[in-house]
Design a protein around this motif. Structure first.
Motif, PDB file in Angstrom:
ATOM      1  N   CYS A 184       0.849  -1.200   0.000  1.00 25.17           N
ATOM      2  CA  CYS A 184       0.000   0.000   0.000  1.00 25.17           C
ATOM      3  C   CYS A 184       0.882   1.247   0.000  1.00 25.17           C
ATOM      4  O   CYS A 184       1.792   1.374   0.807  1.00 25.17           O
ATOM      5  CB  CYS A 184      -0.910  -0.011   1.217  1.00 25.17           C
TER       6      CYS A 184
ATOM      7  N   ALA B 213      -0.167   4.425   0.472  1.00 25.88           N
ATOM      8  CA  ALA B 213      -0.607   5.430   1.444  1.00 25.88           C
ATOM      9  C   ALA B 213       0.109   5.279   2.787  1.00 25.88           C
ATOM     10  O   ALA B 213       0.451   6.260   3.434  1.00 25.88           O
ATOM     11  CB  ALA B 213      -2.115   5.343   1.634  1.00 25.88           C
ATOM     12  N   CYS B 214       0.354   4.049   3.187  1.00 24.01           N
ATOM     13  CA  CYS B 214       0.960   3.829   4.498  1.00 24.01           C
ATOM     14  C   CYS B 214       2.322   3.158   4.394  1.00 24.01           C
ATOM     15  O   CYS B 214       2.923   2.816   5.411  1.00 24.01           O
ATOM     16  CB  CYS B 214       0.023   2.961   5.353  1.00 24.01           C
TER      17      CYS B 214
ATOM     18  N   CYS C 149      -4.892   2.400   8.367  1.00 28.57           N
ATOM     19  CA  CYS C 149      -4.805   3.065   7.060  1.00 28.57           C
ATOM     20  C   CYS C 149      -6.126   2.871   6.310  1.00 28.57           C
ATOM     21  O   CYS C 149      -6.572   1.735   6.113  1.00 28.57           O
ATOM     22  CB  CYS C 149      -3.651   2.475   6.258  1.00 28.57           C
TER      23      CYS C 149
ATOM     24  N   ALA D 164      -6.716   3.410   3.217  1.00 32.41           N
ATOM     25  CA  ALA D 164      -6.539   2.939   1.837  1.00 32.41           C
ATOM     26  C   ALA D 164      -6.504   1.416   1.751  1.00 32.41           C
ATOM     27  O   ALA D 164      -7.010   0.823   0.801  1.00 32.41           O
ATOM     28  CB  ALA D 164      -5.256   3.528   1.252  1.00 32.41           C
ATOM     29  N   CYS D 165      -5.904   0.780   2.756  1.00 30.46           N
ATOM     30  CA  CYS D 165      -5.773  -0.685   2.708  1.00 30.46           C
ATOM     31  C   CYS D 165      -6.492  -1.364   3.871  1.00 30.46           C
ATOM     32  O   CYS D 165      -6.415  -2.570   4.038  1.00 30.46           O
ATOM     33  CB  CYS D 165      -4.293  -1.073   2.715  1.00 30.46           C
TER      34      CYS D 165
HETATM   35 ZN   LIG Z   1      -2.333   1.329   3.621  1.00 32.60          ZN
END
Ligand SMILES: [Zn+2]
Ligand SMILES: [Zn+2]
Length: 367
Positions: free
Chosen positions: A158, A160-161, A180, A182-183
């Motif tokens: 991922c 984002a993180c 997170c 996003a995931c």
């Molecule tokens: Zn993530």
């Protein structure tokens, strides 16, 4: 405050701070929150000083007062917040304390156990039954085998993180970690999803399960069917299915564990003369011989004719409780016979007289 020597290394200070902070964390001290909060602050203050080379030197030279002269005392910026996460990030449950989700990166999770309630008739419970139950549950996707990725593709880290599954925010005094978005904490994302399960890795399906209920089960009996719960996530094991039984009562037999009780009516003639009776049993009629002179309330047992033990032990017993029926609505002939009988039958029924057998019996009952 941290209980470390002046010569303590950074690692020792870190370890002591971790210990002290966990001890005084306000959430862990609901009884004396205020004191805990103050101590927690003091520990963090001490740590922020000792972990900062420059401040430590001032402290070592001038003591606590020295720091007051350096730009308005102790501030909580700088390394302490980064360290906070480094120190506690791996501590089980710490993120929970701070309101964040726990690190869920690809952790194999056992599937949920399922409960299925089933009602049986008395006869089904007594004899045992083979049955099929249908239940909707999460099953592993047969196309992607639980990965959620389209056939031939895999998951990627991922962005984002950075694959950590959570994001850290600085909020005032604390660093707060959040799952997170996003995931969803997985640390990995799937570019191309499996079309069958839409990337879930699991699918809700209705499954038919064959169930063998052993003879002798009772209300509250719990049958465990291993591996028939829901599929686990990320390769985790499947949960179990628990079938919880309720057994309906019988109209004639009263059940006490594996033993059965019932009441049978007999005429005064049968009770007085003795008789061979045909009485209801668990599987067809039973022959029951009552002796001459049977009293009302007498109990007869047929050993081993009760319910079986579902765990394979012995069988319970069958108990017959005798109720002598006093005849009503006698016809003229019957009445005459009863009168003749009455004249010849002697019953001692003067309870007030000491020494009479009736009195002795009453005494036995009431002590
Ligand atoms: Zn993530
Ligand atoms: Zn799939």
């Amino acid at each position: 405050m941290l209980g470390v020597e002046r010569t303590a290394s950074v690692e020792e200070i870190k370890a002591s701070y971790r210990k002290a902070a966990l001890k005084w964390h306000p959430d862990r001290n609901p009884e004396n929150k205020q004191e805990a909060e103050a101590k927690f602050r003091e520990c963090t203050e001490a740590y922020s000083v000792l972990s900062d080379q420059e401040k430590r030197q001032i402290y070592d030279t001038y003591g606590h007062a020295g720091l007051s002269n350096v730009g308005g005392g102790v501030d909580f910026n700088g390394t302490v917040f980064q360290d906070f996460h480094d120190i506690f990030g791996d501590f089980f449950g710490f993120e929970d304390l701070f309101g964040g989700g726990r690190r869920g990166r690809n952790r194999a999770q056992r599937g949920s156990d399922l409960r299925y309630d089933m009602t049986l008739t008395f006869e089904e419970a007594a004899a045992g039954v083979s049955t099929k139950i249908k239940l909707p549950k999460q099953e592993l996707c047969g196309i992607c085998h639980g990965t959620g990725a389209k056939a031939g593709t895999g998951a990627t880290s991922c962005q984002a993180c950075g694959g950590r599954g959570q994001l850290a925010y600085q909020q005032g005094f604390f660093t707060i970690t959040r799952t997170c978005p996003a995931c969803q904490g997985a640390g990995q994302v799937i570019k191309e999803r499996c079309t069958e399960c839409r990337g879930q890795g699991r699918l809700e399906k209705e499954k038919t399960i064959e169930l063998r209920v052993p003879a002798g089960v009772d209300t509250g009996t719990r049958l465990r069917v291993p591996g028939e719960g829901e599929a686990g996530a990320n390769g985790g094991p499947t949960g179990d299915l628990y079938v919880v039984l309720e057994v309906k009562e019988h109209s004639f037999f009263e059940r006490r564990g594996a033993d059965l009780y019932c009441t049978i009516p007999v005429s005064i003639a049968q009770a007085a003369l003795g008789a061979e009776l045909s009485v209801p049993g668990l599987s067809g009629d039973e022959k029951l011989k009552i002796p001459e002179g049977t009293q009302g309330g007498a109990v007869f047992r047929i050993k081993g004719h009760g319910l079986p033990d579902p765990r394979g032990g012995g069988k319970g017993d069958l108990y017959y409780h005798v109720r002598v029926v006093t005849p009503t609505k006698l016809n003229r002939d019957q009445r005459k016979l009863m009168e003749q009988l009455g004249v010849t039958l002697k019953v001692d029924n003067k309870p007030a007289e000491r020494g009479s057998s009736f009195f002795d019996k009453v005494k036995d009952i009431f002590g």
